[in-house]
Design a protein around this motif. Structure first.
Motif, mmCIF file in Angstrom:
data_model
loop_
_atom_site.group_PDB
_atom_site.id
_atom_site.type_symbol
_atom_site.label_atom_id
_atom_site.label_comp_id
_atom_site.label_asym_id
_atom_site.label_seq_id
_atom_site.Cartn_x
_atom_site.Cartn_y
_atom_site.Cartn_z
ATOM 1 N N TYR A 171 20.187 -14.474 -8.634
ATOM 2 C CA TYR A 171 19.978 -13.591 -9.773
ATOM 3 C C TYR A 171 18.788 -12.686 -9.474
ATOM 4 O O TYR A 171 17.881 -13.041 -8.727
ATOM 5 C CB TYR A 171 19.666 -14.373 -11.044
ATOM 6 C CG TYR A 171 20.857 -14.976 -11.730
ATOM 7 C CD1 TYR A 171 21.325 -16.223 -11.346
ATOM 8 C CD2 TYR A 171 21.517 -14.306 -12.750
ATOM 9 C CE1 TYR A 171 22.422 -16.792 -11.980
ATOM 10 C CE2 TYR A 171 22.608 -14.864 -13.389
ATOM 11 C CZ TYR A 171 23.048 -16.113 -12.995
ATOM 12 O OH TYR A 171 24.137 -16.662 -13.625
ATOM 13 N N GLN A 194 15.732 -10.676 -11.607
ATOM 14 C CA GLN A 194 15.087 -10.634 -12.913
ATOM 15 C C GLN A 194 14.003 -9.566 -12.912
ATOM 16 O O GLN A 194 13.069 -9.614 -12.110
ATOM 17 C CB GLN A 194 14.491 -11.997 -13.297
ATOM 18 C CG GLN A 194 13.957 -12.024 -14.716
ATOM 19 C CD GLN A 194 13.448 -13.388 -15.141
ATOM 20 O OE1 GLN A 194 13.016 -14.191 -14.317
ATOM 21 N NE2 GLN A 194 13.516 -13.677 -16.436
ATOM 22 N N LEU A 239 15.856 -14.759 -8.106
ATOM 23 C CA LEU A 239 15.958 -16.168 -8.447
ATOM 24 C C LEU A 239 17.164 -16.799 -7.779
ATOM 25 O O LEU A 239 18.239 -16.198 -7.743
ATOM 26 C CB LEU A 239 16.108 -16.344 -9.964
ATOM 27 C CG LEU A 239 15.025 -15.746 -10.858
ATOM 28 C CD1 LEU A 239 15.404 -15.909 -12.326
ATOM 29 C CD2 LEU A 239 13.683 -16.388 -10.589
ATOM 30 N N GLY A 289 10.237 -9.091 -18.219
ATOM 31 C CA GLY A 289 10.599 -9.116 -19.629
ATOM 32 C C GLY A 289 12.093 -9.098 -19.905
ATOM 33 O O GLY A 289 12.509 -8.904 -21.050
ATOM 34 N N LYS A 290 12.897 -9.297 -18.861
ATOM 35 C CA LYS A 290 14.356 -9.257 -19.021
ATOM 36 C C LYS A 290 14.971 -10.578 -18.612
ATOM 37 O O LYS A 290 14.329 -11.426 -17.993
ATOM 38 C CB LYS A 290 14.951 -8.146 -18.139
ATOM 39 C CG LYS A 290 14.437 -6.764 -18.450
ATOM 40 C CD LYS A 290 14.928 -6.271 -19.802
ATOM 41 C CE LYS A 290 14.504 -4.843 -20.058
ATOM 42 N NZ LYS A 290 14.909 -4.391 -21.416
ATOM 43 N N GLY A 291 16.254 -10.732 -18.966
ATOM 44 C CA GLY A 291 16.976 -11.906 -18.542
ATOM 45 C C GLY A 291 17.481 -11.780 -17.115
ATOM 46 O O GLY A 291 17.583 -10.674 -16.587
ATOM 47 N N PRO A 292 17.789 -12.901 -16.475
ATOM 48 C CA PRO A 292 18.349 -12.857 -15.119
ATOM 49 C C PRO A 292 19.668 -12.087 -15.092
ATOM 50 O O PRO A 292 20.497 -12.231 -15.985
ATOM 51 C CB PRO A 292 18.563 -14.335 -14.787
ATOM 52 C CG PRO A 292 17.620 -15.080 -15.674
ATOM 53 C CD PRO A 292 17.578 -14.295 -16.939
ATOM 54 N N THR A 299 11.593 -21.131 -8.447
ATOM 55 C CA THR A 299 10.531 -20.364 -9.093
ATOM 56 C C THR A 299 10.604 -18.871 -8.782
ATOM 57 O O THR A 299 9.918 -18.080 -9.412
ATOM 58 C CB THR A 299 9.148 -20.881 -8.681
ATOM 59 O OG1 THR A 299 9.092 -20.969 -7.267
ATOM 60 C CG2 THR A 299 8.892 -22.263 -9.277
#
Lengths: 116, 112
Positions: B36, B38, B87, B41-44, B104
């Motif tokens: 993913y 990221q 990620l 401040g955003k989602g994956p 992480t």
């Protein structure tokens, strides 16, 4: 492109108060999830939900947490009595199937929860 | 316990300077490995899923590969817009809920 919508984007609450985080998953998805990310830490699984019941939950997801799909479009996470350590970004996600073959899990933009 | 370790924690590249990010994993039985992206401040944002050793997937300047112990995300000739946290996550054969266990992340910064 379909997206997962989360509201509110930011919520501030006092310790001990109840909060409800709301999510609208992608319409044809069948599996729903909540994850959280404490600032500077990894994204952590909280709970998965399928066919109107919890299919798996983590140790974090204790009795203070509950999830609900009150209608055909919304998916909510309730924290009954918030603690300072609940401060985090909470992500809702949804998927059509159980793996990644259908395009993975789609995450929302998150709700930043601040407990004061 | 399933473990996912990503390295390096942070990487700074010049535009056009290719590199690789590593994700090593220890799981009881791998069902799928996910990459993913990221943004702050955003989602994956989903990039790839890999299922078996030897599998490769590509998307624009990104190529993901998988072995029995690790996955690499190769970035070829990166641009500033590739700057983000990448990620890695695994899904295992145990458990009934299809959960993802994340690493992480590697924070990538691409400079002009």
């Amino acid at each position: 492109e379909p997206e997962v919508t989360q509201t509110p984007s930011h919520q501030v609450t006092q310790m001990g108060q109840e909060v409800i985080l709301r999510c609208v998953p992608i319409s044809n998805h069948l599996y729903f999830y909540w994850y959280r990310q404490i600032l500077g830490q990894k994204v952590e699984f909280l709970v998965s939900f399928y066919n109107n019941e919890i299919s798996e939950k983590s140790e974090i997801f204790d009795d203070q947490f509950s999830v609900e799909r009150p209608d055909g479009s919304n998916f909510t996470l309730k924290i009954r009595s918030t603690k300072l350590e609940d401060s985090a970004m909470y992500f809702c996600a949804s998927s059509y199937g159980t793996g990644g073959s259908s395009g993975g899990y789609t995450f929302g933009s998150g709700t930043r929860l601040t407990v004061v | 316990e399933d473990q996912v370790t990503q390295s390096p924690e942070a990487l700074r590249l010049q535009e056009g300077e290719s590199s690789s990010l590593n994700c090593s994993y220890t799981v009881s039985g791998l069902r799928g490995l996910f990459w993913y992206r990221q943004d702050p401040g955003k989602g994956p944002e989903f990039l790839f899923t890999l299922y078996s050793a030897g599998e490769e997937k590509e998307k624009e300047r990104l190529k993901a590969t998988l072995t029995k112990k690790e996955s690499f995300l190769h970035i070829t000739a990166p641009k500033p817009e590739d700057s983000a946290t990448y990620l890695c996550a695994v899904q295992t054969l145990t458990g009934g809920g299809n959960k993802l266990t994340f690493g992480t992340g590697t924070q990538l910064k691409v400079e002009l």
